[in-house]
Scaffold this active site. Sequence first.
Site, short mmCIF file in Angstrom:
data_model
loop_
_atom_site.label_atom_id
_atom_site.label_comp_id
_atom_site.label_asym_id
_atom_site.label_seq_id
_atom_site.Cartn_x
_atom_site.Cartn_y
_atom_site.Cartn_z
N LYS A 194 50.24 -52.52 -20.29
CA LYS A 194 49.17 -52.41 -21.28
C LYS A 194 48.58 -53.81 -21.56
O LYS A 194 48.78 -54.71 -20.78
CB LYS A 194 49.70 -51.74 -22.53
CG LYS A 194 50.52 -50.46 -22.25
CD LYS A 194 49.72 -49.40 -21.49
CE LYS A 194 50.65 -48.34 -20.90
NZ LYS A 194 50.76 -47.14 -21.65
C1 LIG Z 1 51.47 -46.04 -21.90
C2 LIG Z 1 50.83 -44.99 -22.70
C3 LIG Z 1 51.33 -44.60 -23.95
C4 LIG Z 1 52.58 -45.16 -24.58
O1 LIG Z 1 53.51 -45.51 -23.70
P1 LIG Z 1 54.93 -46.19 -23.97
O2 LIG Z 1 55.41 -46.41 -22.58
O3 LIG Z 1 55.72 -45.20 -24.74
O4 LIG Z 1 54.74 -47.45 -24.75
C5 LIG Z 1 50.60 -43.67 -24.65
N1 LIG Z 1 49.47 -43.14 -24.17
C6 LIG Z 1 48.96 -43.47 -22.99
C7 LIG Z 1 47.68 -42.86 -22.55
C8 LIG Z 1 49.62 -44.40 -22.20
O5 LIG Z 1 49.13 -44.74 -21.00
#
Ligand SMILES: *Cc1c(COP(=O)(O)O)cnc(C)c1O
Length: 402
Positions: A194
């Site tokens: 992210k």
């Molecule tokens: C990565 C992601 C999340 C949260 O992911 P974690 O791995 O739990 O931190 C939530 N929504 C989307 C669309 C994602 O790509």
Amino acid sequence: MARPRFTGSFTQQLPIPEEGIAAAVAVMRSGRLHRYNTGVGEESEAMALEREYASWQGARFCLAVASGGQAMQIALRAAGVKAGDAVLTNAFTLAPVPGAISGVGAKPVLVEITEDLVIDLADLEAKAKLSGARYFLLSHMRGHLCDMEALTALGAKLHLTVIEDCAHTMGATWNGRRSGSFGHAGCFSTQTYKHLNSGEGGLLTSDDAEFIARATILSGSYMLYERHGAGPDAATYSDIRLDTPNMSARMDNLRAAVLRPQLRAIEADIDAWNARHDLVAEKLAASPAIRVPHRPAAEHYVGSSIQFLLPGISSEAARKLMAYLADVGVEVKWFGANLPVGFTSDHHSWRYIGQQKLPRTDEILAGLFDMRLPLTFSLDDCALIADHILDAVAVVYPEDRA
Ligand SMILES: *Cc1c(COP(=O)(O)O)cnc(C)c1O
């Protein structure tokens, strides 16, 4: 073929800034990794991160947690979702989203998307009425923001509590207002892929004091809820601390230490991502066969990944395209595959929520391709990748149309 094979890694992120490494080492030297392991009046790294993130995001409150998925699960529970409730969400999203809804015992009701990859507001209204849902977990999947004013007005009309999944829109704005500040709460992820990277981690923001107090107790604050960097005053907790279970999903000081210098650099990173994204988008859009989703002027996105559509492409041609691109080192994901691969799955593989009919979304996913653009790629890398995609489409796609 004259064009060189691309040899970069689509999963290689930038290193942690030296400042973050030094701060993490200091936390390790202190031995005080737990966020509440502080002296009187001392601010832990986790507290400082909450304070700085709330200020940057423009939210009254911020809670640091263990993951983006936990931020969503805690947000749903703190907003009042109960077992058996219907919760609306986008049919095109990542597995942690239906996972968070199922995690609180609720039932995901999937809403169709448009060819610009955002929620279909007409279907949202229809599904809200049909299901009687009072909650909507809006996923800004792959960083595409819907018309946020229209969404806010529709949410109010339907009496929906809106929670935003901003895993791909940390730093994005709509008409100058930050993604995550339109709904009741914003949920962010600091997982490696992210916009901030602490391996795992999450941030939850809101302007509602009682909501964030419930979330804080849910996250596992014990009776140490006053040791937060951007939380409500102690009086808010007087009943909430006794009425709310502890579900242990805290962030530790090590991750917070790694994140704080990254947050200070995020605006420059966003510019760097968008330079890469826009270069690829412009090249791809020049091909008459390729459709790049429309980005409205109100939207200031973060181009950490790029999506393109080959509307009407057959499975056979899509598989050929994927094989061609794999050969030249370009790692593209195709959402039309029958079986989930890597991080990519779609609603057909979430059998635990029951089959739901989503013909429009299925048609879009059949021709949808997606690619990460890590900041370790140069602009020249991005140009080469785009040229490989154009070559691949020219080789494969016309056959399909003939
Ligand atoms: C990565 C992601 C999340 C949260 O992911 P974690 O791995 O739990 O931190 C939530 N929504 C989307 C669309 C994602 O790509």
